[in-house]
Design a protein around this motif. Sequence first.
Motif, short mmCIF file in Angstrom:
data_model
loop_
_atom_site.label_atom_id
_atom_site.label_comp_id
_atom_site.label_asym_id
_atom_site.label_seq_id
_atom_site.Cartn_x
_atom_site.Cartn_y
_atom_site.Cartn_z
N ARG A 78 -58.65 47.27 33.87
CA ARG A 78 -57.19 47.24 34.03
C ARG A 78 -56.43 48.13 33.07
NH1 ARG A 78 -55.55 41.26 33.92
NH2 ARG A 78 -57.42 41.04 32.69
N PHE A 79 -56.92 48.28 31.85
CA PHE A 79 -56.13 48.97 30.83
C PHE A 79 -56.85 50.12 30.14
CE2 PHE A 79 -54.63 44.54 30.90
CZ PHE A 79 -53.31 44.75 31.25
N GLY A 80 -58.09 50.38 30.48
CA GLY A 80 -58.83 51.43 29.82
C GLY A 80 -59.24 51.08 28.40
N ILE A 81 -59.34 49.79 28.11
CA ILE A 81 -59.75 49.33 26.78
C ILE A 81 -61.22 49.66 26.57
CG2 ILE A 81 -60.12 47.29 25.34
CD1 ILE A 81 -57.21 47.96 25.73
N GLU A 82 -61.55 50.23 25.43
CA GLU A 82 -62.94 50.52 25.09
C GLU A 82 -63.24 50.04 23.68
OE1 GLU A 82 -63.83 54.63 25.66
OE2 GLU A 82 -63.48 54.53 27.82
N GLU A 83 -64.41 49.48 23.51
CA GLU A 83 -64.83 49.06 22.18
C GLU A 83 -65.22 50.29 21.37
OE1 GLU A 83 -67.27 45.32 21.29
OE2 GLU A 83 -68.72 46.97 21.14
N ALA A 84 -64.62 50.45 20.20
CA ALA A 84 -64.88 51.61 19.36
C ALA A 84 -65.78 51.30 18.18
CB ALA A 84 -63.55 52.19 18.85
N GLY A 85 -66.03 50.03 17.94
CA GLY A 85 -66.91 49.67 16.83
C GLY A 85 -66.98 48.17 16.65
N VAL A 86 -68.06 47.72 16.03
CA VAL A 86 -68.28 46.29 15.77
C VAL A 86 -68.84 46.15 14.37
CG1 VAL A 86 -69.50 44.19 16.45
CG2 VAL A 86 -68.81 45.84 18.18
N ARG A 87 -68.35 45.18 13.65
CA ARG A 87 -68.90 44.80 12.35
C ARG A 87 -69.17 43.30 12.42
NH1 ARG A 87 -70.64 49.13 9.68
NH2 ARG A 87 -69.00 50.39 8.81
N ARG A 88 -70.30 42.88 11.89
CA ARG A 88 -70.70 41.48 11.92
C ARG A 88 -71.26 41.08 10.57
NH1 ARG A 88 -73.18 39.82 17.28
NH2 ARG A 88 -74.40 38.48 15.94
N GLY A 89 -71.10 39.80 10.23
CA GLY A 89 -71.75 39.35 9.01
C GLY A 89 -71.34 37.95 8.62
N PRO A 90 -72.08 37.38 7.69
CA PRO A 90 -71.76 36.04 7.21
C PRO A 90 -70.47 36.06 6.38
CG PRO A 90 -73.58 36.94 5.96
CD PRO A 90 -73.27 37.93 7.05
N VAL A 91 -69.68 35.03 6.53
CA VAL A 91 -68.46 34.88 5.74
C VAL A 91 -68.88 34.36 4.37
CG1 VAL A 91 -66.27 33.67 5.53
CG2 VAL A 91 -67.05 34.46 7.77
N MET A 92 -68.54 35.10 3.34
CA MET A 92 -68.97 34.75 2.00
C MET A 92 -67.90 33.98 1.22
SD MET A 92 -71.93 35.93 2.32
CE MET A 92 -72.62 35.72 0.70
N VAL A 93 -66.63 34.21 1.53
CA VAL A 93 -65.53 33.50 0.89
C VAL A 93 -64.49 33.23 1.98
CG1 VAL A 93 -63.71 33.61 -0.85
CG2 VAL A 93 -65.91 34.69 -1.31
N SER A 94 -63.94 32.04 2.00
CA SER A 94 -62.94 31.71 3.02
C SER A 94 -61.95 30.69 2.47
CB SER A 94 -63.64 31.14 4.26
OG SER A 94 -62.69 30.73 5.21
N ARG A 95 -60.70 30.94 2.73
CA ARG A 95 -59.63 29.98 2.43
C ARG A 95 -58.67 30.07 3.61
NH1 ARG A 95 -62.83 30.17 -1.03
NH2 ARG A 95 -62.60 29.89 -3.27
#
Length: 106
Positions: A78-95
């Motif tokens: 519908r919109f020409g959206i394309e994935e340009a990159g992905v980063r993944r990983g465990p969350v080490m600090v969260s608030r």
Amino acid sequence: MYAVVRVYTTKSGSAEEVFKQVGAEFADRIPEQVGALLYTAVDTGDGSALTVTFFADEQAADRSESAVAQVQQSLNTRFGIEEAGVRRGPVMVSRADPAVARPVTI
């Protein structure tokens, strides 16, 4: 917790319309459908966007891939959206402030 950050570009340059459609069609069902704890879509300007999705663990993120691919295909068509990159990983600090739990839509 485990996070997946995806960067997207659009050929149409109509990021606002894309965000409206994501808010109307996907945002309420994406977390449940993919097993996410939190799903956010961010307008980064210049017709690009990113999503940040938090999962309980890496396995939950892995299980979400087929559902994510279906959503991406729909938005690409519908919109020409394309994935340009992905980063993944465990969350080490969260608030988080309770305000994080309130839905935001445009």
